[in-house]
Design an enzyme around this catalytic site. Structure first.
Site, PDB file in Angstrom:
ATOM      1  N   THR A 132      42.451  41.608  35.006  1.00 54.88           N
ATOM      2  CA  THR A 132      42.912  42.983  34.865  1.00 54.88           C
ATOM      3  C   THR A 132      44.430  42.999  34.815  1.00 54.88           C
ATOM      4  O   THR A 132      45.087  41.949  34.873  1.00 54.88           O
ATOM      5  CB  THR A 132      42.445  43.856  36.043  1.00 54.88           C
TER       6      THR A 132
ATOM      7  N   LYS B 273      30.924  44.166  50.966  1.00 56.21           N
ATOM      8  CA  LYS B 273      30.182  43.933  49.726  1.00 56.21           C
ATOM      9  C   LYS B 273      28.789  43.380  50.001  1.00 56.21           C
ATOM     10  O   LYS B 273      27.840  43.679  49.266  1.00 56.21           O
ATOM     11  CB  LYS B 273      30.975  42.987  48.823  1.00 56.21           C
TER      12      LYS B 273
ATOM     13  N   TYR C  42      36.284  42.840  53.462  1.00 63.09           N
ATOM     14  CA  TYR C  42      35.841  43.169  52.108  1.00 63.09           C
ATOM     15  C   TYR C  42      34.529  42.460  51.788  1.00 63.09           C
ATOM     16  O   TYR C  42      33.577  43.076  51.281  1.00 63.09           O
ATOM     17  CB  TYR C  42      36.933  42.751  51.124  1.00 63.09           C
TER      18      TYR C  42
END
Length: 258
Positions: free
Chosen positions: A188, A158, A154
């Site tokens: 979130t 990015k 990841y």
């Protein structure tokens, strides 16, 4: 929350815009007056609403280049233009490199780097020929600029996304501006999966210089700025939205014995 600028008459697409950070971005764009279309493979349980308006949802598999091209052509055809793309769809489970195997890690790279590329190429085809061009915003991460154990693929994706945006900004100027929002930790509905209960979330927040995790609405406000004429000379930039970053571990270690 009052809109910081007016995007009335603009048409925006937010990938993965039905929950979490994406929903915060969608709400901010709605509040600013834009028509917003969200997309994902599957719809959320509840439509995203703000300021008495509702975002439209259209299903699309972002890994399918032909389907993505058809999706953006449909949006542009039905609304008459396409002004903004926010490449938000992405994410990763926690997985150490030796536990995943190359194929699993490659899927993380596909979702977080190749699908934004696919969406951006399709959006550019619609934006390049219209008056005013357009604006593309990549949702990046601090994981792309620091070691990310447990999410190495990841982080690599990015990092690549930020580089990709800078190259796009050069190749597609002056018609389309391309920028990256580099996010830190955002609170979130799924934060408890990463940080535990409320006390755990608050403890993690205290490691951020501003003392808390970001709210998705704050990410949305930054997207509205980059999509607007207020950022008309901003392209190829990386805007840090991370509350001041991370306190260096050596500071705490140096004072532990005092």
């Amino acid at each position: 929350m009052a809109a910081v600028t007016d995007l009335s008459g603009r048409v925006a697409v937010v990938t993965g815009g039905t929950r979490g950070v994406g929903a915060g971005v969608t709400r901010a764009l709605l509040e600013a007056g834009a028509e917003v279309v969200t997309c994902a493979r599957r719809p959320a349980h509840q439509p995203v609403e703000a300021a008495g308006r509702t975002a439209r949802f259209l299903p699309v598999d972002l890994r399918d280049a032909d389907a993505v091209a058809a999706f953006f052509a449909r949006v542009s055809g039905e609304y008459g233009r396409l002004d903004v793309l926010v490449n938000n769809a992405g994410g990763t489970p926690y997985r150490l490199l030796e536990d995943g195997g190359a194929a699993r890690h490659a899927r993380v790279v596909e979702l977080n780097l190749l699908t934004p590329l696919t969406a951006s190429l399709a959006a550019y085809e619609q934006m390049r020929s219209q008056p005013g061009g357009g604006s593309i915003v990549m949702i990046g991460s601090v994981s792309g600029s620091r070691p990310s154990p447990g999410s190495a693929a990841y982080g690599a994706a990015k990092a690549g996304l930020e580089s990709l945006a800078r190259s796009m900004a050069v190749e597609w100027a002056p018609d389309v501006r391309v920028n990256t929002l580099v996010l830190g930790m955002v609170r979130t509905e799924l934060s408890h999966l990463h940080y535990g209960d409320e006390s755990g979330i608050e403890a993690v927040g205290r490691t951020v210089p501003l003392g808390r995790l970001a709210d998705p609405a704050e990410v949305g406000d930054a997207c509205v700025f980059l999509a607007s004429e207020r950022a008309s000379y901003v392209s190829g930039a990386s805007l840090l939205v991370h509350g001041g970053g991370e306190r260096p571990a050596f500071l705490d270690a140096a004072t532990a014995g005092n």
